[in-house]
Design an enzyme around this catalytic site. Structure first.
Site, PDB file in Angstrom:
ATOM      1  N   SER A  96      -5.825   3.769  16.241  1.00  0.00           N
ATOM      2  CA  SER A  96      -5.380   2.960  17.382  1.00  0.00           C
ATOM      3  C   SER A  96      -5.501   3.778  18.653  1.00  0.00           C
ATOM      4  CB  SER A  96      -3.912   2.565  17.182  1.00  0.00           C
ATOM      5  OG  SER A  96      -3.366   2.088  18.390  1.00  0.00           O
ATOM      6  N   VAL A 156       0.811  -1.226   0.000  1.00  0.00           N
ATOM      7  CA  VAL A 156       0.000   0.000   0.000  1.00  0.00           C
ATOM      8  C   VAL A 156       0.844   1.276   0.000  1.00  0.00           C
ATOM      9  CG1 VAL A 156      -2.061  -1.030   1.057  1.00  0.00           C
ATOM     10  CG2 VAL A 156      -0.315   0.000   2.535  1.00  0.00           C
ATOM     11  N   LYS A 207      -1.012   7.020  13.518  1.00  0.00           N
ATOM     12  CA  LYS A 207      -2.415   6.740  13.840  1.00  0.00           C
ATOM     13  C   LYS A 207      -3.179   8.014  14.207  1.00  0.00           C
ATOM     14  CE  LYS A 207      -2.399   2.333  12.942  1.00  0.00           C
ATOM     15  NZ  LYS A 207      -3.142   1.825  11.777  1.00  0.00           N
ATOM     16  N   TYR A 225       4.403   5.135  15.316  1.00  0.00           N
ATOM     17  CA  TYR A 225       3.068   4.536  15.193  1.00  0.00           C
ATOM     18  C   TYR A 225       1.997   5.512  15.708  1.00  0.00           C
ATOM     19  CZ  TYR A 225      -0.491   0.800  15.598  1.00  0.00           C
ATOM     20  OH  TYR A 225      -1.622   0.021  15.488  1.00  0.00           O
ATOM     21  N   ALA A 226       2.259   6.157  16.842  1.00  0.00           N
ATOM     22  CA  ALA A 226       1.289   7.108  17.398  1.00  0.00           C
ATOM     23  C   ALA A 226       1.108   8.296  16.450  1.00  0.00           C
ATOM     24  CB  ALA A 226       1.747   7.587  18.772  1.00  0.00           C
ATOM     25  N   ALA A 227       2.215   8.756  15.864  1.00  0.00           N
ATOM     26  CA  ALA A 227       2.129   9.870  14.907  1.00  0.00           C
ATOM     27  C   ALA A 227       1.262   9.459  13.716  1.00  0.00           C
ATOM     28  CB  ALA A 227       3.528  10.256  14.430  1.00  0.00           C
ATOM     29  N   ASN A 283      -7.061  -0.890   6.501  1.00  0.00           N
ATOM     30  CA  ASN A 283      -6.695  -1.632   7.720  1.00  0.00           C
ATOM     31  C   ASN A 283      -5.213  -2.021   7.773  1.00  0.00           C
ATOM     32  OD1 ASN A 283      -7.414  -3.853   9.951  1.00  0.00           O
ATOM     33  ND2 ASN A 283      -6.383  -4.922   8.261  1.00  0.00           N
TER      34      ASN A 283
HETATM   35  N1  LIG Z   1      -3.446  -5.690  17.066  1.00  0.00           N
HETATM   36  C1  LIG Z   1      -3.559  -4.592  17.782  1.00  0.00           C
HETATM   37  O1  LIG Z   1      -3.403  -4.605  19.014  1.00  0.00           O
HETATM   38  C2  LIG Z   1      -3.941  -3.299  17.122  1.00  0.00           C
HETATM   39  C3  LIG Z   1      -4.275  -2.214  17.945  1.00  0.00           C
HETATM   40  C4  LIG Z   1      -4.628  -1.009  17.360  1.00  0.00           C
HETATM   41  C5  LIG Z   1      -4.642  -0.880  15.984  1.00  0.00           C
HETATM   42  N2  LIG Z   1      -4.298  -1.948  15.210  1.00  0.00           N
HETATM   43  C6  LIG Z   1      -4.321  -1.732  13.765  1.00  0.00           C
HETATM   44  O2  LIG Z   1      -5.161  -2.701  13.162  1.00  0.00           O
HETATM   45  C7  LIG Z   1      -4.737  -2.922  11.823  1.00  0.00           C
HETATM   46  C8  LIG Z   1      -4.593  -4.410  11.585  1.00  0.00           C
HETATM   47  O3  LIG Z   1      -3.556  -4.901  12.397  1.00  0.00           O
HETATM   48  P1  LIG Z   1      -3.445  -6.402  12.923  1.00  0.00           P
HETATM   49  O4  LIG Z   1      -3.364  -6.350  14.390  1.00  0.00           O
HETATM   50  O5  LIG Z   1      -4.483  -7.244  12.283  1.00  0.00           O
HETATM   51  O6  LIG Z   1      -1.985  -6.741  12.412  1.00  0.00           O
HETATM   52  P2  LIG Z   1      -1.455  -7.933  11.473  1.00  0.00           P
HETATM   53  O7  LIG Z   1       0.014  -7.731  11.457  1.00  0.00           O
HETATM   54  O8  LIG Z   1      -2.010  -9.232  11.928  1.00  0.00           O
HETATM   55  O9  LIG Z   1      -2.085  -7.574  10.063  1.00  0.00           O
HETATM   56  C9  LIG Z   1      -1.651  -6.474   9.306  1.00  0.00           C
HETATM   57  C10 LIG Z   1      -1.760  -6.841   7.844  1.00  0.00           C
HETATM   58  O10 LIG Z   1      -1.301  -5.713   7.073  1.00  0.00           O
HETATM   59  C11 LIG Z   1      -0.479  -6.218   6.031  1.00  0.00           C
HETATM   60  N3  LIG Z   1       0.466  -5.201   5.598  1.00  0.00           N
HETATM   61  C12 LIG Z   1       1.507  -4.699   6.296  1.00  0.00           C
HETATM   62  N4  LIG Z   1       2.188  -3.828   5.547  1.00  0.00           N
HETATM   63  C13 LIG Z   1       1.567  -3.784   4.344  1.00  0.00           C
HETATM   64  C14 LIG Z   1       1.801  -3.061   3.145  1.00  0.00           C
HETATM   65  N5  LIG Z   1       2.828  -2.211   3.032  1.00  0.00           N
HETATM   66  N6  LIG Z   1       0.960  -3.256   2.100  1.00  0.00           N
HETATM   67  C15 LIG Z   1      -0.067  -4.126   2.202  1.00  0.00           C
HETATM   68  N7  LIG Z   1      -0.333  -4.829   3.310  1.00  0.00           N
HETATM   69  C16 LIG Z   1       0.472  -4.652   4.366  1.00  0.00           C
HETATM   70  C17 LIG Z   1       0.231  -7.420   6.637  1.00  0.00           C
HETATM   71  O11 LIG Z   1       0.752  -8.272   5.639  1.00  0.00           O
HETATM   72  C18 LIG Z   1      -0.882  -8.041   7.460  1.00  0.00           C
HETATM   73  O12 LIG Z   1      -1.621  -8.951   6.694  1.00  0.00           O
HETATM   74  C19 LIG Z   1      -3.431  -2.139  11.660  1.00  0.00           C
HETATM   75  O13 LIG Z   1      -3.690  -0.909  11.030  1.00  0.00           O
HETATM   76  C20 LIG Z   1      -2.988  -1.910  13.078  1.00  0.00           C
HETATM   77  O14 LIG Z   1      -2.159  -0.793  13.196  1.00  0.00           O
HETATM   78  C21 LIG Z   1      -3.954  -3.152  15.749  1.00  0.00           C
END
Ligand SMILES: NC(=O)c1ccc[n+]([C@@H]2O[C@H](COP(=O)([O-])OP(=O)(O)OC[C@H]3O[C@@H](n4cnc5c(N)ncnc54)[C@H](O)[C@@H]3O)[C@@H](O)[C@H]2O)c1
Length: 246
Positions: free
Chosen positions: A141, A63, A158, A154-156, A89
């Site tokens: 987040s 992305v 999000k 990450y905070a910046a 996402n």
């Molecule tokens: N898990 C948590 O505690 C948490 C908390 C707050 C926010 N989030 C947010 O939720 C979202 C999903 O996270 P998750 O926990 O399922 O993590 P995850 O690592 O399980 O999934 C993230 C997905 O994004 C894909 N990805 C990463 N970089 C990419 C790129 N450059 N292009 C295309 N795809 C890419 C990865 O391959 C993976 O499939 C994220 O935006 C994350 O920041 C997660």
């Protein structure tokens, strides 16, 4: 079913929260484009979901590559005659305390978590405008609203996602497009898998619901914001964190 015949693009759809959303959306009748960098998991999971009779296709893309993002959205829209829903996402972490954070890790997190959201949204909006209705859900987040130790980058990123969400809600509302964000708390995915057990226990102790989030908890919030049930919800940040932050 809440998403019958809708075309939904879910970035980061091959794992974790995005995968739970891909399954849930497809079960609600959507045609799901699982857009992800991770080809191995994407191919396998999309095929597993198709074997359950669901309409899910995997599209491999980074992305943070503007050109590839535009190309893939064109392919998806051509395949299914447009796009109705975009879930931004995909996201990464590269955690380090401020004094140890490299500028390359700072930039990479912004490239994926901010630029990626911008590229995907800019590429998809014309298709939503064409339909006169559409839904964009951005993943923020708790770190983006409250900050978090070791997560400058990450905070910046999000927090930026929230700024973009509110701006696009104002710009696109008149075109029939709702733009909202979901701010998950600590959720059981690979993103928190490397966190030591002791720290996880401390996190759980802080959550009024006394557990971590499950990917399905977040996917359910995405579903609400992607369905007609939320047609008058615009520019909001829905916290799905068990009440850890109030
Ligand atoms: N898990 C948590 O505690 C948490 C908390 C707050 C926010 N989030 C947010 O939720 C979202 C999903 O996270 P998750 O926990 O399922 O993590 P995850 O690592 O399980 O999934 C993230 C997905 O994004 C894909 N990805 C990463 N970089 C990419 C790129 N450059 N292009 C295309 N795809 C890419 C990865 O391959 C993976 O499939 C994220 O935006 C994350 O920041 C997660």
């Amino acid at each position: 079913m809440k998403l019958t015949e809708k075309v939904a693009v879910i970035t980061g759809g091959a794992n974790g929260i995005g995968l739970a959303a891909s399954e849930l959306f497809a079960k609600e009748g959507a045609k799901v484009a699982m857009v992800d960098f991770d080809e191995v998991s994407g191919v396998e999971k999309a095929s597993e979901l198709r074997s359950q009779g669901l309409t899910v296709e995997f599209f491999q893309v980074d992305v943070s590559s503007e050109e590839s993002v535009h190309a893939v959205m064109e392919r998806i829209a051509a395949k299914w005659d447009g796009i109705d829903i975009l879930i931004n996402n995909a996201g990464i972490t590269r955690d380090a305390m401020l004094h140890k954070l490299s500028s390359s890790d700072f930039k990479r997190v912004l490239d994926v978590n901010v630029n990626g959201v911008f590229y995907c949204t800019q590429a998809v909006v014309p298709y939503l405008v064409e339909k006169g209705k559409g839904k964009i859900i951005n993943t923020s987040s708790v770190s983006g609203t409250y900050g978090n130790v070791g997560q400058t980058n990450y905070a910046a990123a999000k927090a930026a996602v929230i700024g973009m969400t509110k701006t696009w809600a104002k710009e696109l509302g008149r075109k029939g497009i709702n733009v909202n964000a979901v701010a998950p708390g600590f959720t059981e995915t690979s993103m928190v898998a490397s966190v030591p057990e002791k720290v996880i226990e401390q996190m759980i102790a802080m959550v009024p619901m006394q557990r971590l989030g499950k990917p399905k908890d977040i996917a359910n919030a995405y579903l609400f914001l992607a369905s007609d049930d939320s047609d008058y919800v615009n520019g909001t940040v829905l916290h799905v964190d068990g009440g850890i932050m109030m």
